[in-house]
Design a protein around this motif. Structure first.
Motif, mmCIF file in Angstrom:
data_model
loop_
_atom_site.group_PDB
_atom_site.id
_atom_site.type_symbol
_atom_site.label_atom_id
_atom_site.label_comp_id
_atom_site.label_asym_id
_atom_site.label_seq_id
_atom_site.Cartn_x
_atom_site.Cartn_y
_atom_site.Cartn_z
ATOM 1 N N ILE A 1 28.426 15.372 56.845
ATOM 2 C CA ILE A 1 28.767 15.056 58.232
ATOM 3 C C ILE A 1 30.019 14.190 58.287
ATOM 4 N N ALA A 2 30.144 13.257 57.345
ATOM 5 C CA ALA A 2 31.330 12.406 57.296
ATOM 6 C C ALA A 2 32.578 13.231 57.020
ATOM 7 N N LEU A 3 32.477 14.243 56.179
ATOM 8 C CA LEU A 3 33.627 15.109 55.911
ATOM 9 C C LEU A 3 34.023 15.916 57.143
ATOM 10 N N VAL A 4 33.046 16.356 57.904
ATOM 11 C CA VAL A 4 33.347 17.042 59.162
ATOM 12 C C VAL A 4 34.037 16.064 60.114
ATOM 13 N N ASP A 5 33.569 14.842 60.151
ATOM 14 C CA ASP A 5 34.194 13.819 60.985
ATOM 15 C C ASP A 5 35.634 13.544 60.564
ATOM 16 N N VAL A 6 35.893 13.562 59.258
ATOM 17 C CA VAL A 6 37.260 13.373 58.771
ATOM 18 C C VAL A 6 38.165 14.456 59.359
ATOM 19 N N GLY A 7 37.694 15.683 59.359
ATOM 20 C CA GLY A 7 38.473 16.771 59.937
ATOM 21 C C GLY A 7 38.717 16.583 61.425
ATOM 22 N N LEU A 8 37.696 16.178 62.147
ATOM 23 C CA LEU A 8 37.838 15.966 63.586
ATOM 24 C C LEU A 8 38.801 14.825 63.905
ATOM 25 N N VAL A 9 38.701 13.747 63.151
ATOM 26 C CA VAL A 9 39.606 12.612 63.361
ATOM 27 C C VAL A 9 41.033 13.014 63.032
ATOM 28 N N ALA A 10 41.214 13.772 61.963
ATOM 29 C CA ALA A 10 42.558 14.218 61.584
ATOM 30 C C ALA A 10 43.159 15.121 62.659
ATOM 31 N N VAL A 11 42.372 16.038 63.182
ATOM 32 C CA VAL A 11 42.857 16.923 64.249
ATOM 33 C C VAL A 11 43.217 16.106 65.489
ATOM 34 N N THR A 12 42.422 15.109 65.803
ATOM 35 C CA THR A 12 42.694 14.266 66.965
ATOM 36 C C THR A 12 43.999 13.491 66.802
ATOM 37 N N VAL A 13 44.172 12.860 65.654
ATOM 38 C CA VAL A 13 45.382 12.063 65.431
ATOM 39 C C VAL A 13 46.622 12.952 65.406
ATOM 40 N N VAL A 14 46.537 14.066 64.704
ATOM 41 C CA VAL A 14 47.684 14.978 64.637
ATOM 42 C C VAL A 14 47.960 15.601 66.001
ATOM 43 N N GLY A 15 46.917 15.964 66.728
ATOM 44 C CA GLY A 15 47.097 16.567 68.046
ATOM 45 C C GLY A 15 47.745 15.636 69.052
ATOM 46 N N PHE A 16 47.207 14.438 69.171
ATOM 47 C CA PHE A 16 47.788 13.492 70.124
ATOM 48 C C PHE A 16 49.134 12.959 69.653
ATOM 49 N N GLY A 17 49.287 12.767 68.342
ATOM 50 C CA GLY A 17 50.582 12.327 67.824
ATOM 51 C C GLY A 17 51.654 13.388 68.033
ATOM 52 N N GLY A 18 51.303 14.637 67.753
ATOM 53 C CA GLY A 18 52.237 15.727 67.987
ATOM 54 C C GLY A 18 52.542 15.924 69.453
ATOM 55 N N GLY A 19 51.532 15.784 70.285
ATOM 56 C CA GLY A 19 51.745 15.889 71.727
ATOM 57 C C GLY A 19 52.652 14.799 72.252
ATOM 58 N N PHE A 20 52.470 13.594 71.738
ATOM 59 C CA PHE A 20 53.329 12.487 72.148
ATOM 60 C C PHE A 20 54.768 12.751 71.733
ATOM 61 N N TRP A 21 54.954 13.224 70.498
ATOM 62 C CA TRP A 21 56.293 13.539 70.001
ATOM 63 C C TRP A 21 56.934 14.648 70.832
ATOM 64 N N LEU A 22 56.163 15.703 71.096
ATOM 65 C CA LEU A 22 56.681 16.831 71.873
ATOM 66 C C LEU A 22 57.075 16.399 73.286
ATOM 67 N N CYS A 23 56.229 15.633 73.932
ATOM 68 C CA CYS A 23 56.511 15.209 75.310
ATOM 69 C C CYS A 23 57.675 14.219 75.359
ATOM 70 N N THR A 24 57.781 13.358 74.344
ATOM 71 C CA THR A 24 58.912 12.429 74.306
ATOM 72 C C THR A 24 60.205 13.202 74.094
ATOM 73 N N LYS A 25 60.191 14.159 73.189
ATOM 74 C CA LYS A 25 61.371 14.991 72.943
ATOM 75 C C LYS A 25 61.753 15.770 74.203
ATOM 76 N N ARG A 26 60.749 16.267 74.897
ATOM 77 C CA ARG A 26 60.976 17.046 76.119
ATOM 78 C C ARG A 26 61.586 16.174 77.222
ATOM 79 N N SER A 27 61.113 14.932 77.330
ATOM 80 C CA SER A 27 61.633 14.057 78.382
ATOM 81 C C SER A 27 63.056 13.608 78.080
ATOM 82 N N VAL A 28 63.391 13.469 76.806
ATOM 83 C CA VAL A 28 64.760 13.083 76.442
ATOM 84 C C VAL A 28 65.739 14.218 76.748
ATOM 85 N N GLU A 29 65.285 15.457 76.537
ATOM 86 C CA GLU A 29 66.158 16.609 76.781
ATOM 87 C C GLU A 29 66.406 16.848 78.260
ATOM 88 N N GLU A 30 65.533 16.362 79.107
ATOM 89 C CA GLU A 30 65.693 16.590 80.559
ATOM 90 C C GLU A 30 66.665 15.665 81.140
#
Length: 77
Positions: free
Chosen positions: A48-77
């Motif tokens: 269960i802890a290994l499954v949690d590791v995957g979920l936490v990793a997806v969350t951090v990468v997803g929100f981190g990538g989303g933040f990067w994408l949205c920041t890049k998008r706002s700079v280009e506008e």
């Protein structure tokens, strides 16, 4: 294509909340890593802890990538 831009626009409107979710994910990952030191491999709790590791990793990468994408998008506008 316009629908995708609309969805991305709605997501990027919440960009100021992304660092909070990334920070929560990092703290959860640290606590999970600490608990993995005390779990025995092969047990149900370890699996269960290994499954949690995957979920936490997806969350951090997803929100981190989303933040990067949205920041890049706002700079280009």
């Amino acid at each position: 294509m316009a629908q995708i831009e609309t969805v991305v626009g709605v997501i990027c409107d919440q960009r100021d909340r992304f660092p909070l979710f990334v920070a929560i994910g990092i703290v959860m990952g640290l606590l999970l890593g600490f608990s993995l030191l005390y779990l025995e491999p092969g047990t149900a709790a370890y699996a269960i802890a290994l499954v949690d590791v995957g979920l936490v990793a997806v969350t951090v990468v997803g929100f981190g990538g989303g933040f990067w994408l949205c920041t890049k998008r706002s700079v280009e506008e």
